[in-house]
Enzyme design. Structure first.
Site, PDB file in Angstrom:
ATOM      1  N   ASP A   1      -3.772   7.462   4.449  1.00 37.39           N
ATOM      2  CA  ASP A   1      -3.932   8.915   4.293  1.00 37.39           C
ATOM      3  C   ASP A   1      -5.206   9.383   4.992  1.00 37.39           C
ATOM      4  O   ASP A   1      -5.219  10.431   5.646  1.00 37.39           O
ATOM      5  CB  ASP A   1      -4.003   9.299   2.812  1.00 37.39           C
ATOM      6  CG  ASP A   1      -2.737   8.969   2.034  1.00 37.39           C
ATOM      7  OD1 ASP A   1      -1.667   8.865   2.650  1.00 37.39           O
ATOM      8  OD2 ASP A   1      -2.841   8.810   0.808  1.00 37.39           O
TER       9      ASP A   1
ATOM     10  N   ASP B   1      -1.597   4.195  -3.738  1.00 40.40           N
ATOM     11  CA  ASP B   1      -2.840   4.963  -3.615  1.00 40.40           C
ATOM     12  C   ASP B   1      -3.857   4.358  -4.567  1.00 40.40           C
ATOM     13  O   ASP B   1      -3.501   3.907  -5.658  1.00 40.40           O
ATOM     14  CB  ASP B   1      -2.614   6.434  -3.963  1.00 40.40           C
ATOM     15  CG  ASP B   1      -1.780   7.165  -2.915  1.00 40.40           C
ATOM     16  OD1 ASP B   1      -1.821   6.768  -1.739  1.00 40.40           O
ATOM     17  OD2 ASP B   1      -1.102   8.139  -3.281  1.00 40.40           O
TER      18      ASP B   1
END
Length: 185
Positions: free
Chosen positions: A152, A132
């Site tokens: 995501d 991330d």
């Protein structure tokens, strides 16, 4: 079955998003890692002040850092997420097959969710964690939004499309018929 550009477009978009996801994750790992591969938490790139930054965080859990493997602690987390992702992809495939060829938006929603699931599954299988790097928040407000990635975003946008469509369709079909003039003569 006749293939057209319109029928392939959702999957072309999903493929481009998968490639962008993998390229940006790699760039984040290269740019914001210590020599041992761990995140350098002091290294980040400001895009728009404290509103929008790039920084590396590894997610060993699920969306927003949740850890649903706590329900099945005997199952290896990588195996848990692999099985969960594969089950989701099978469900999406079945749903997709029931869509009509002219249902572009639902097809795009499914393709984006599929793309995001594959992008994060690649990370889990290769690294046993998800990369991330997109960090957003309101300056001075804590906590910040959980750090996320392009995959995501694809899942969220795809779900948003699928959830919004029934509301849009309902709104367009529930409008009362326009009054007709009854000039009989």
């Amino acid at each position: 079955m006749k293939l057209s550009v319109r029928s392939l477009l959702p999957w072309l978009i999903a493929l481009v998003m998968l490639l962008v996801d993998q390229i940006t994750k790699h760039a984040a790992r290269v740019s914001f890692s210590l020599p041992d591969g761990n995140p350098d938490y002091f290294k980040f790139h400001t895009v728009i002040g404290e509103w929008f930054q790039f920084r590396l965080v590894y997610n060993f859990g699920a969306a927003f850092g949740m850890k649903p493997q706590g329900v099945l602690p005997f199952l290896n987390p990588t195996l848990f997420y692999t099985l969960f992702s594969l089950a989701a992809m099978v469900f999406l495939g079945i749903y997709y097959r029931h869509l009509k060829p002219n249902e572009f938006w639902p097809r795009l929603g499914v393709a984006l969710i599929f793309s995001g699931a594959v992008g994060n599954l690649i990370d889990r299988l290769a690294l046993h964690k998800v990369t991330d790097f997109i960090d957003v928040g309101i300056p001075g407000v804590s906590p910040r939004w959980p750090t996320f990635n392009i995959a995501d975003s694809c899942v969220c946008v795809g779900m948003g499309i699928l959830l919004a469509l029934p509301l849009i369709y309902k709104r367009h079909t529930s409008t009362p018929p326009s009054p007709q003039s009854s000039d009989a003569g």
